[in-house]
Design a protein around this motif. Structure first.
Motif, PDB file in Angstrom:
ATOM      1  N   LEU A 305     112.757  -3.013  16.552  1.00 36.15           N
ATOM      2  CA  LEU A 305     113.824  -3.075  17.302  1.00 36.15           C
ATOM      3  C   LEU A 305     113.240  -2.179  18.408  1.00 36.15           C
ATOM      4  O   LEU A 305     111.937  -0.924  18.268  1.00 36.15           O
ATOM      5  CB  LEU A 305     114.389  -1.909  16.282  1.00 36.15           C
ATOM      6  N   ARG A 306     114.201  -2.651  19.606  1.00 35.29           N
ATOM      7  CA  ARG A 306     113.359  -1.690  20.863  1.00 35.29           C
ATOM      8  C   ARG A 306     114.125  -2.546  22.013  1.00 35.29           C
ATOM      9  O   ARG A 306     115.282  -3.454  22.546  1.00 35.29           O
ATOM     10  CB  ARG A 306     111.468  -2.675  20.852  1.00 35.29           C
ATOM     11  N   ASP A 311     110.821 -11.223  29.675  1.00 33.46           N
ATOM     12  CA  ASP A 311     109.797 -11.736  29.097  1.00 33.46           C
ATOM     13  C   ASP A 311     111.426 -11.674  27.565  1.00 33.46           C
ATOM     14  O   ASP A 311     111.080 -13.267  27.166  1.00 33.46           O
ATOM     15  CB  ASP A 311     108.958 -11.629  27.807  1.00 33.46           C
ATOM     16  N   ASP A 312     112.686 -11.584  27.397  1.00 33.35           N
ATOM     17  CA  ASP A 312     113.141 -11.460  26.597  1.00 33.35           C
ATOM     18  C   ASP A 312     114.592 -12.495  26.941  1.00 33.35           C
ATOM     19  O   ASP A 312     115.671 -12.581  26.295  1.00 33.35           O
ATOM     20  CB  ASP A 312     113.908 -10.144  26.231  1.00 33.35           C
ATOM     21  N   ILE A 313     114.380 -12.879  28.006  1.00 31.05           N
ATOM     22  CA  ILE A 313     115.397 -12.888  29.052  1.00 31.05           C
ATOM     23  C   ILE A 313     116.127 -14.439  28.129  1.00 31.05           C
ATOM     24  O   ILE A 313     116.854 -14.535  27.877  1.00 31.05           O
ATOM     25  CB  ILE A 313     115.284 -13.975  30.198  1.00 31.05           C
ATOM     26  N   GLY A 314     114.981 -15.541  28.057  1.00 27.60           N
ATOM     27  CA  GLY A 314     115.422 -16.837  27.814  1.00 27.60           C
ATOM     28  C   GLY A 314     115.775 -16.812  26.003  1.00 27.60           C
ATOM     29  O   GLY A 314     116.883 -17.577  25.558  1.00 27.60           O
ATOM     30  N   ILE A 347     116.305  -6.866  18.969  1.00 29.61           N
ATOM     31  CA  ILE A 347     115.629  -6.724  17.016  1.00 29.61           C
ATOM     32  C   ILE A 347     114.933  -7.750  17.582  1.00 29.61           C
ATOM     33  O   ILE A 347     115.307  -9.119  16.957  1.00 29.61           O
ATOM     34  CB  ILE A 347     116.608  -6.754  15.917  1.00 29.61           C
ATOM     35  N   GLU A 348     113.900  -8.514  17.178  1.00 30.29           N
ATOM     36  CA  GLU A 348     113.024  -9.424  16.534  1.00 30.29           C
ATOM     37  C   GLU A 348     112.021  -9.578  15.664  1.00 30.29           C
ATOM     38  O   GLU A 348     111.946  -8.069  15.311  1.00 30.29           O
ATOM     39  CB  GLU A 348     112.227  -9.840  17.969  1.00 30.29           C
ATOM     40  N   VAL A 352     110.790 -14.323  17.293  1.00 29.91           N
ATOM     41  CA  VAL A 352     111.419 -14.677  18.155  1.00 29.91           C
ATOM     42  C   VAL A 352     112.931 -13.857  17.964  1.00 29.91           C
ATOM     43  O   VAL A 352     113.003 -12.862  17.095  1.00 29.91           O
ATOM     44  CB  VAL A 352     111.746 -15.139  16.872  1.00 29.91           C
ATOM     45  N   ILE A 353     113.634 -13.287  18.740  1.00 26.89           N
ATOM     46  CA  ILE A 353     115.018 -12.130  18.951  1.00 26.89           C
ATOM     47  C   ILE A 353     116.078 -13.316  17.967  1.00 26.89           C
ATOM     48  O   ILE A 353     116.155 -14.318  18.123  1.00 26.89           O
ATOM     49  CB  ILE A 353     115.484 -12.242  20.337  1.00 26.89           C
TER      50      ILE A 353
END
Length: 450
Positions: A305-306, A311-314, A347-348, A352-353
């Protein structure tokens, strides 16, 4: 003829795809006890292994033969003898072990050769390689007990195994090893699988066995299985467990396998698993689903959880798109998400998100909007939404804000249960009120931060 429904197949396949991509080219060592074969599960299990192989995973399979050896001994009028949780292998037991190993290797190789129509192995060609990959040493005399032909793994020829799996073969290891002088030793499947995983620095060690996994409440056999166990917690569990007494038969319980999982993880294997063979397709579920079905031991928790980064946009867009389409969320401009990415919390799990939310502060009003709170349908009901909400509240408090608010048309009850209360849209900060969609008639809910 069975029907495949696109509305279930397509989302399922999309959920599986990240794992297919992540594990291609990785090395899995799979330990299979003889009890799996005795339970009639071999053909289905080998088909599942073949699917992993077809997906590009390199497989080392280690079989056990505990019940088969005992059956051979009984046929000869002999009893199995154990001490300290290990078999004492006399000359008769060694002969029985060799007979059982030969028969099992024949059955396993035959199962891999069944390219039957209308099965997962249709037209499949899986080559199985076995050989003298193991060097063994005797257990010797322990507390006055001579274990005779029982042994421990001294060395694994990792280079030879690596060449075989790199060539596309499945390597099959029997629980037998030979000393440099050619003496044969009966080994345990668990020792061989763990030693092979460590020598190869495998990505996973999986025991597909007769236990379900580690229970969340070890004292309650009906409590749910703990699907992810930190290595430190596993070590503490083993420290509290009872060790087998002298003369005891192997305690085939979760600790029996957990000790080998811990040893593997402490020696560089990233993840080790305890998977129940009683469940059809358990191996596939463990590898290709978010939570799996058994227990995975990891050095550190894979769930994170961060705060989000570029890099998380997609992953965020892929998560929220289905909810935008059905009207649960207001569609957000993609350039806006990219611009505001630092406002998002995610949260990943294993890269994988599975959940996200954004916090848009209105500093002058000492409040902030929590927007785009989303949890994947695959993990809903497991508390991820609450964890994200708690992190958003922490971020808001750190900025000196006294409240957070949400706008929703469908999930108001979820928020009310968590301390939000409805207010009139006129309550909104002036800047946010100007962007309020009066046609959508979203409810405004506010939560005071203590």
């Amino acid at each position: 003829m069975s029907l495949v429904f696109p509305h279930t197949f397509v989302p399922w396949f999309r959920a599986v795809a990240p794992y297919i991509h992540a594990y291609r080219g990785e090395t899995f060592v799979v330990g299979m006890p003889g009890e799996l074969v005795a339970a009639g599960k071999l053909n289905a299990f080998v088909q599942d292994l073949s699917i992993l192989h077809a997906m590009g995973i390199k497989i080392v399979l280690v079989h056990g033969f505990r019940p088969q050896v005992n059956e051979q001994l009984a046929a000869k009028g002999q009893k199995a003898i154990y001490s300290h949780g290990m078999r004492i292998t006399d000359a008769v037991a060694l002969d029985c072990a060799q007979e059982a190993a030969g028969q099992l290797r024949f059955e396993i190789e035959a199962a891999f050769s069944q390219g039957l129509p209308n099965t997962p192995m249709a037209n499949a060609t899986v080559r199985v390689v076995s050989g003298n990959f193991l060097t063994a040493r005797p257990v010797g005399i322990v507390d006055g007990t001579d274990f005779q032909h029982s042994g421990l793994v001294r060395r694994v020829d990792a280079a030879a195994i690596q060449r075989a799996i790199d060539s596309g073969a499945v390597v099959l290891l029997s629980p037998f090893g030979f000393s440099p002088t050619g003496e044969a030793f009966n080994l345990s499947m668990e020792d061989v699988a763990t030693s092979a995983a460590i020598a190869l620095q495998a990505d996973k060690l999986l025991f597909v066995c007769e236990v379900a996994g580690v229970r969340e409440d070890p004292s309650d056999p009906d409590s749910p299985v703990d699907t992810e166990l930190a290595l430190a917690d596993a070590v503490r569990m083993l420290a509290r467990s009872n060790k087998p007494a002298a003369g005891a038969t192997p305690p085939i319980d979760v600790d029996f396998y957990l000790q080998h999982c811990v040893k593997a993880c402490q020696s560089g294997v990233e993840r080790s698993h305890i998977v129940p063979f009683a469940v059809d397709g358990a191996l596939l579920q463990e590898v290709y689903t978010h939570d799996g079905i058994g227990t995975m031991v990891v050095d550190e928790k894979l769930e994170s959880l961060r705060e989000a980064d570029s890099d998380d946009i997609g992953g965020i867009i892929a998560l929220i798109e289905p909810f935008e389409r059905d009207g649960t969320l207001v569609k957000r401009d993609r350039t806006e998400i990219e611009r505001d990415i630092e406002l998002y919390t995610v949260i990943e799990h294993d890269g994988v998100i599975f959940g996200c939310a954004a916090l848009y502060p209105y500093v002058e009003a000492r409040t902030a909007e929590m927007a785009a709170l989303t949890v994947s349908p695959d993990v809903q009901g497991q508390g991820d939404g609450d964890r994200i909400l708690k992190r958003i509240e922490q971020r808001a408090k750190a900025q000196g804000l006294s409240s957070i608010f949400v706008l929703t048309t469908r999930t108001m009850h979820w928020f009310i249960k968590r301390g939000f209360h409805p207010v009139d849209p006129e309550w909104l900060p002036e800047e946010r009120k100007r962007k309020y969609n009066w046609d959508r008639r979203s409810q405004v809910l506010v939560k005071k931060l203590g």
